[in-house]
Design an enzyme around this catalytic site. Sequence first.
Site, mmCIF file in Angstrom:
data_model
loop_
_atom_site.group_PDB
_atom_site.id
_atom_site.type_symbol
_atom_site.label_atom_id
_atom_site.label_comp_id
_atom_site.label_asym_id
_atom_site.label_seq_id
_atom_site.Cartn_x
_atom_site.Cartn_y
_atom_site.Cartn_z
ATOM 1 N N GLY A 18 64.261 42.615 35.845
ATOM 2 C CA GLY A 18 64.081 42.278 34.560
ATOM 3 C C GLY A 18 63.289 40.655 34.806
ATOM 4 N N GLU A 19 62.477 39.908 36.095
ATOM 5 C CA GLU A 19 62.012 38.802 35.549
ATOM 6 C C GLU A 19 60.801 38.867 35.559
ATOM 7 O OE1 GLU A 19 60.904 36.095 39.930
ATOM 8 O OE2 GLU A 19 62.074 37.956 40.529
ATOM 9 N N GLY A 25 46.888 37.858 39.326
ATOM 10 C CA GLY A 25 47.034 36.797 40.371
ATOM 11 C C GLY A 25 45.942 36.265 41.079
ATOM 12 N N GLY A 27 43.727 35.966 44.702
ATOM 13 C CA GLY A 27 43.899 36.654 45.872
ATOM 14 C C GLY A 27 43.505 34.875 46.386
ATOM 15 N N TYR A 60 45.928 35.415 55.869
ATOM 16 C CA TYR A 60 44.677 34.524 56.149
ATOM 17 C C TYR A 60 44.562 33.171 56.647
ATOM 18 C CZ TYR A 60 45.384 38.348 52.249
ATOM 19 O OH TYR A 60 45.923 39.603 51.844
HETATM 20 N N1 LIG Z 1 47.655 43.680 50.870
HETATM 21 C C1 LIG Z 1 46.016 43.697 51.467
HETATM 22 O O1 LIG Z 1 46.504 44.913 52.438
HETATM 23 C C2 LIG Z 1 44.837 43.368 50.775
HETATM 24 C C3 LIG Z 1 43.787 43.371 51.333
HETATM 25 C C4 LIG Z 1 42.747 43.547 50.442
HETATM 26 C C5 LIG Z 1 42.701 42.012 50.074
HETATM 27 N N2 LIG Z 1 44.321 41.617 49.208
HETATM 28 C C6 LIG Z 1 43.930 40.840 48.518
HETATM 29 O O2 LIG Z 1 43.385 41.113 46.741
HETATM 30 C C7 LIG Z 1 42.325 39.662 46.877
HETATM 31 C C8 LIG Z 1 41.185 40.536 45.862
HETATM 32 O O3 LIG Z 1 40.953 40.827 47.209
HETATM 33 P P1 LIG Z 1 38.900 40.822 47.414
HETATM 34 O O4 LIG Z 1 38.835 39.634 47.402
HETATM 35 O O5 LIG Z 1 38.302 41.523 48.980
HETATM 36 O O6 LIG Z 1 38.410 41.642 45.982
HETATM 37 P P2 LIG Z 1 37.861 41.538 44.430
HETATM 38 O O7 LIG Z 1 39.036 40.163 44.410
HETATM 39 O O8 LIG Z 1 37.841 42.754 44.392
HETATM 40 O O9 LIG Z 1 36.617 40.612 44.816
HETATM 41 C C9 LIG Z 1 36.087 39.450 45.133
HETATM 42 C C10 LIG Z 1 34.639 39.216 44.993
HETATM 43 O O10 LIG Z 1 34.692 39.375 43.640
HETATM 44 C C11 LIG Z 1 33.416 38.301 43.811
HETATM 45 N N3 LIG Z 1 34.377 37.399 42.268
HETATM 46 C C12 LIG Z 1 35.195 37.650 41.546
HETATM 47 N N4 LIG Z 1 35.440 37.137 39.812
HETATM 48 C C13 LIG Z 1 33.951 37.512 40.061
HETATM 49 C C14 LIG Z 1 33.383 37.096 38.767
HETATM 50 N N5 LIG Z 1 34.347 37.074 36.731
HETATM 51 N N6 LIG Z 1 32.154 37.487 38.123
HETATM 52 C C15 LIG Z 1 32.076 37.597 39.499
HETATM 53 N N7 LIG Z 1 32.019 38.341 40.440
HETATM 54 C C16 LIG Z 1 33.361 37.776 40.636
HETATM 55 C C17 LIG Z 1 34.082 36.744 44.202
HETATM 56 O O11 LIG Z 1 32.699 36.499 44.016
HETATM 57 P P3 LIG Z 1 32.313 35.004 44.623
HETATM 58 O O12 LIG Z 1 32.557 34.437 45.755
HETATM 59 O O13 LIG Z 1 30.747 35.160 44.874
HETATM 60 O O14 LIG Z 1 33.146 34.191 43.463
HETATM 61 C C18 LIG Z 1 34.562 37.647 45.282
HETATM 62 O O15 LIG Z 1 33.769 37.820 46.376
HETATM 63 C C19 LIG Z 1 42.284 38.934 48.037
HETATM 64 O O16 LIG Z 1 42.359 37.326 47.777
HETATM 65 C C20 LIG Z 1 43.598 39.059 48.362
HETATM 66 O O17 LIG Z 1 45.164 38.509 48.725
HETATM 67 C C21 LIG Z 1 45.286 42.341 50.340
#
Ligand SMILES: NC(=O)c1ccc[n+]([C@@H]2O[C@H](COP(=O)([O-])OP(=O)(O)OC[C@H]3O[C@@H](n4cnc5c(N)ncnc54)[C@H](OP(=O)(O)O)[C@@H]3O)[C@@H](O)[C@H]2O)c1
Length: 337
Positions: A18-19, A25, A27, A60
């Site tokens: 229900g939250e 969000g 990353g 991280y």
């Molecule tokens: N559960 C898991 O196993 C797992 C695995 C992977 C990731 N994650 C989480 O997911 C989050 C996101 O994943 P991710 O960082 O790998 O990939 P992502 O969010 O798909 O891609 C991040 C990249 O997109 C670019 N970007 C962001 N907003 C933009 C915009 N408005 N216009 C143009 N480029 C943009 C950024 O470039 P710039 O750096 O140049 O700004 C960044 O390098 C992570 O930070 C983490 O918290 C979880």
Amino acid sequence: MSNFIDPAIIPKRKLATGEEIPCIGMGTFGSDRFTKEQVSSAVAGAILSGYRFFDCASIYCNEDLIGKVFAEAISRGLVKRDELFITSKVWNDMHGEGDVLLSLAKTLKDLQLDYIDAYFVHWPFRNYHAPKCDVNSRNPDSHPFSVEEFMSTWKQMERIHDIGLAHNICMSNMTIPKLEAVLPLCRIKPTLIEMELHPSFQQPELFDYCLKRDIQPIGFCPIGSPNRPDRDKTEDDIVDIQMPEVVEIAEAHNVHPAIICLKWAVQRGQIPIPFSVHEDKYQSNLKCTTEDPLSDLEMDRLAKADKNCRLIKGQVFLWKDANGWEDLWDLDGTITK
Ligand SMILES: NC(=O)c1ccc[n+]([C@@H]2O[C@H](COP(=O)([O-])OP(=O)(O)OC[C@H]3O[C@@H](n4cnc5c(N)ncnc54)[C@H](OP(=O)(O)O)[C@@H]3O)[C@@H](O)[C@H]2O)c1
């Protein structure tokens, strides 16, 4: 602040409890490119911009500085603790008996919190690798998924939920065969599952499987992680922000293709957690959820653009005799042994 987006106008998702949580969000995985100072100062800026959901993890290696940011924002009255939705994850080397609580205790100390909104089992294996290790390295202790081992980890998750340290307990990097094996054994079901989701990798079966069970999918790498570490890149990987469908729809809306990936994600129903330390980008990522939605035709076009292109293949979690990364993902519908 001129670029403040009122959190009240950000669409919300309702969890099985229900939250309500925000439909997007931020990353916090700085990859190998950004320091923890850069990531934590982006979190500070993001709170000022109106973000309320932050996806953290012990691996991280930046929770201590992000914790300072949360503490300062709360003590300065910029945000109340209960307005934030903060997640973290137990890493693969902390699944042993008693370790989950230890891991969460360290995270809570670092994040300067007395509870976490959602705590995830980051990967459903105890297999772990040294930070920044080569993609071909294999830990000799690694082995295939084990229901027994996973359930002993999950029982620890249930206990931290029982004592109120984690309001939601959650899973990540799961497959349908693994969920089929463990969900019937869970006393407390996961409310969220984190999975890779972007236009070229939509995982429609897993996505629907979760929705049918009232489990909210969180989509990581929502923009296709264009700057992910080299160890996570292979030749055939598709670049989402260069896909013709994404680029053409972006041109029609006069936005960057990244924004189309996020609009698609939110309208489809997952919660994307894009990462950027750049203020203009993280602000536009939040703002895009409040304006100029994609049409049904555009959503349909993007649905058809799926290429089943997994980017985070997880090679470093493989065991010695594994055939390849596909073994982690149960592609034939059974758990790979
Ligand atoms: N559960 C898991 O196993 C797992 C695995 C992977 C990731 N994650 C989480 O997911 C989050 C996101 O994943 P991710 O960082 O790998 O990939 P992502 O969010 O798909 O891609 C991040 C990249 O997109 C670019 N970007 C962001 N907003 C933009 C915009 N408005 N216009 C143009 N480029 C943009 C950024 O470039 P710039 O750096 O140049 O700004 C960044 O390098 C992570 O930070 C983490 O918290 C979880």
